[in-house]
Write an enzyme that holds these catalytic residues in place. Structure first.
Site, mmCIF file in Angstrom:
data_model
loop_
_atom_site.group_PDB
_atom_site.id
_atom_site.type_symbol
_atom_site.label_atom_id
_atom_site.label_comp_id
_atom_site.label_asym_id
_atom_site.label_seq_id
_atom_site.Cartn_x
_atom_site.Cartn_y
_atom_site.Cartn_z
ATOM 1 N N LYS A 44 0.829 -1.209 0.000
ATOM 2 C CA LYS A 44 0.000 0.000 0.000
ATOM 3 C C LYS A 44 0.866 1.262 0.000
ATOM 4 C CE LYS A 44 -2.933 0.647 3.600
ATOM 5 N NZ LYS A 44 -2.739 1.932 4.294
ATOM 6 N N SER A 45 1.859 1.304 0.867
ATOM 7 C CA SER A 45 2.704 2.504 0.955
ATOM 8 C C SER A 45 3.413 2.768 -0.372
ATOM 9 C CB SER A 45 3.762 2.322 2.046
ATOM 10 O OG SER A 45 3.154 2.250 3.303
ATOM 11 N N GLY A 64 -5.198 7.773 5.476
ATOM 12 C CA GLY A 64 -4.326 8.757 6.119
ATOM 13 C C GLY A 64 -3.097 9.041 5.278
ATOM 14 N N SER A 81 7.390 9.048 11.960
ATOM 15 C CA SER A 81 6.246 8.906 11.054
ATOM 16 C C SER A 81 6.699 9.096 9.617
ATOM 17 C CB SER A 81 5.172 9.948 11.386
ATOM 18 O OG SER A 81 4.268 10.054 10.294
ATOM 19 N N GLN A 101 4.714 9.168 7.153
ATOM 20 C CA GLN A 101 3.775 10.068 6.475
ATOM 21 C C GLN A 101 4.204 11.515 6.654
ATOM 22 O OE1 GLN A 101 -0.102 8.971 7.926
ATOM 23 N NE2 GLN A 101 -0.091 7.037 6.808
ATOM 24 N N ASP A 125 2.156 -1.302 11.659
ATOM 25 C CA ASP A 125 0.853 -1.713 11.114
ATOM 26 C C ASP A 125 0.529 -3.178 11.408
ATOM 27 O OD1 ASP A 125 0.414 0.812 10.117
ATOM 28 O OD2 ASP A 125 1.152 0.344 8.112
ATOM 29 N N ARG A 143 -6.250 1.258 17.926
ATOM 30 C CA ARG A 143 -5.991 -0.189 17.835
ATOM 31 C C ARG A 143 -5.655 -0.830 19.167
ATOM 32 N NH1 ARG A 143 -3.086 -0.162 11.849
ATOM 33 N NH2 ARG A 143 -5.095 -0.182 10.743
HETATM 34 C C1 S3P Z 1 2.556 4.842 6.185
HETATM 35 C C2 S3P Z 1 3.148 5.190 7.361
HETATM 36 C C3 S3P Z 1 2.672 4.732 8.673
HETATM 37 C C4 S3P Z 1 1.728 3.540 8.534
HETATM 38 C C5 S3P Z 1 0.712 3.743 7.451
HETATM 39 C C6 S3P Z 1 1.397 3.937 6.114
HETATM 40 C C7 S3P Z 1 3.106 5.376 4.926
HETATM 41 O O1 S3P Z 1 1.978 5.779 9.310
HETATM 42 O O2 S3P Z 1 1.083 3.282 9.756
HETATM 43 O O3 S3P Z 1 -0.156 2.623 7.349
HETATM 44 O O4 S3P Z 1 2.769 4.851 3.841
HETATM 45 O O5 S3P Z 1 3.888 6.333 4.986
HETATM 46 P P1 S3P Z 1 2.731 6.911 10.209
HETATM 47 O O6 S3P Z 1 3.546 7.735 9.305
HETATM 48 O O7 S3P Z 1 1.614 7.683 10.814
HETATM 49 O O8 S3P Z 1 3.536 6.131 11.202
#
Ligand code: S3P
Length: 437
Positions: free
Chosen positions: A24-25, A97, A170, A172, A319, A350
């Site tokens: 997914k990422s 997110g 993070s 993200q 995750d 969670r």
């Molecule tokens: C992700 C980063 C993680 C992860 C999310 C996907 C990403 O979140 O939990 O499912 O693709 O960059 P955080 O950046 O909030 O840790």
């Protein structure tokens, strides 16, 4: 929308060979960087989950021609770093997110104004963590009540480079800053408190945009480019594979092969945690695909034991905790997790949702502000509410493989956000899984 419920019963040992959904990422980032590149990028192995389809729809709304996905193939006609167009309306990012936070960084640097919204779960998630560093780069971003979405991002701002020490690990937040930094004057440096997934850095380099790493710092110089279109092959998602790593570990007599799973060192914590608990996981055919390490994983059932989960592994397995908690419930002794307060702000809380569900199935759970202690016990059957969280739903489906009675998991619709083929993969290896909608 119709609700989807799963019922899982104890069945035969699990066996077979499957390819779980695309990462997914990496899929989100392939769409984003493909859109910003010059030329036509081809993506294979893309996750066709709702989250990634939301990112695809957002880029179409931003004026990018994208064909597919068909069987995981996507063709993106990149518009270049300065070719995005104002969307006609708000951008709805559903449950994702990652889409909202990464797009916040990119859109903060565009000449037009945008507004980002999401579903009920996403509208509850914290957004100041991206808004704060982006504002310090010169962006104008308004969040809603309590720092949550909607995000209103003003266009036409000139951004400047920053040096930012992230308060939480993070990917993200890091990625949002790096995407904004492509447009900022000067060299932006992000310092991580602990390693988080580095797909953005790897992929930017793959598209020909230099990113440097020095210890805990990642840096890039703004105003460079262009990004050059590439062919990108997305590995299978270790976060989706995790449900099968746990399932095959806890069902005696099982042996399952998971093909071409992403093995990025910043994502591999769940494998280390499961091995420390006694799991039997082997990696074969190790290779590198589009800058990301991959391997076939072979997992055989093994007696698990409770452990104190090393804190440094937490961001590397963030995750996978819903699945890991089920492993802990099937282990001998107590598994203790601390340092995982981030789990409270995922698609659901969670820690709370998993603790409630496990307690309902007769497992002894102690809840801390930043973790759980789970003592392995025979799992009872029962009815569990996933709280609309895809990974909670799949975790409790796995618990059904070891329960004394059937486990019915309610509200599993969002499994389609990250792993639309979950039911098919689960049945292919032998889950007794019924779906009702
Ligand atoms: C992700 C980063 C993680 C992860 C999310 C996907 C990403 O979140 O939990 O499912 O693709 O960059 P955080 O950046 O909030 O840790």
């Amino acid at each position: 929308m119709a609700s989807i419920d799963y019922t899982v019963r104890v069945g035969r040992p699990l066996s077979g060979s499957i390819t779980v959904a695309g990462d997914k990422s990496i899929s989100h980032r392939a769409v984003i960087l493909g859109a910003l590149a010059e030329g036509r990028s081809e993506v294979t192995g893309l996750l066709e989950g709702e989250d990634v389809l939301g990112t695809v729809a957002a880029f179409r709304a931003l004026g990018v021609a994208i064909e597919g996905p068909h069987d995981g193939r996507l063709t993106i006609d990149g518009v270049g770093l300065h070719g995005l167009k104002a969307p006609a309306g708000v951008l709805d990012l559903g449950n994702s997110g990652t889409s909202m936070r990464l797009l916040a960084g990119l859109l903060a640097a565009q000449p037009f104004t945008t507004r980002l919204v999401g579903d009920e779960s996403l509208m509850r998630r914290p957004m100041e963590r991206v808004a704060v560093p982006l504002r310090s780069m010169g962006a104008v971003i308004e969040t809603g009540a309590g720092g949550r979405p909607p995000l209103h991002i003003a266009g036409g701002r000139t951004l400047h480079a920053i040096e930012y020490r992230m308060p939480v690990a993070s990917a993200q937040v890091k990625s949002a800053i790096l995407l904004a930094a492509l447009y900022a004057q000067g060299r932006t440096v992000v310092v991580e408190p602990a390693p988080s997934r580095d797909h953005t850095e790897r992929m930017l380099a793959g598209f020909g945009y230099p990113v440097t790493r020095d210890g805990a710092s990642v840096a890039l110089e703004g105003g460079g480019g262009p990004l050059h279109a590439v062919h990108l092959d997305v590995p299978a998602d270790l976060s989706s594979a995790a449900f099968f790593l746990v399932a095959a570990s806890i069902v005696p007599g099982s042996c399952v092969r998971l093909r071409r799973v992403g093995m990025n060192p910043t994502r591999r914590g769940a494998i280390d945690i499961l091995r420390a608990m006694g799991a039997h996981i082997e990696a074969h055919n190790e290779a590198v695909a589009s800058g990301e390490p991959v391997a076939d994983l072979v997992v055989r059932s093994a007696p698990l034991r409770g452990i104190a989960i090393p804190r440094e592994l937490v961001p590397l397995a963030i995750d996978e905790f819903p699945a890991l908690f089920i492993a802990a419930a099937c282990a001998q002794g107590t598994t203790v997790l601390h340092g995982a307060e981030e789990l409270r702000v995922k698609e659901s809380d969670r820690l709370a949702v998993m603790a409630q569900g496990l307690a309902r199935l007769g497992v002894t759970v102690e809840e801390y502000p930043d973790g759980l202690a789970i003592t392995g016990a025979p799992i009872q059957g029962g009815v569990i509410d996933s709280g609309g969280d895809h990974r909670v739903a799949m975790a409790f489906a796995v618990a059904g493989l070891r329960a004394a009675g059937a486990i019915e998991v309610r509200d599993c619709r969002n499994v389609a956000t990250s792993f639309p083929g979950f039911v098919a993969c689960a049945r292919a290896v032998g889950f007794d899984l019924e779906v009702r909608s």
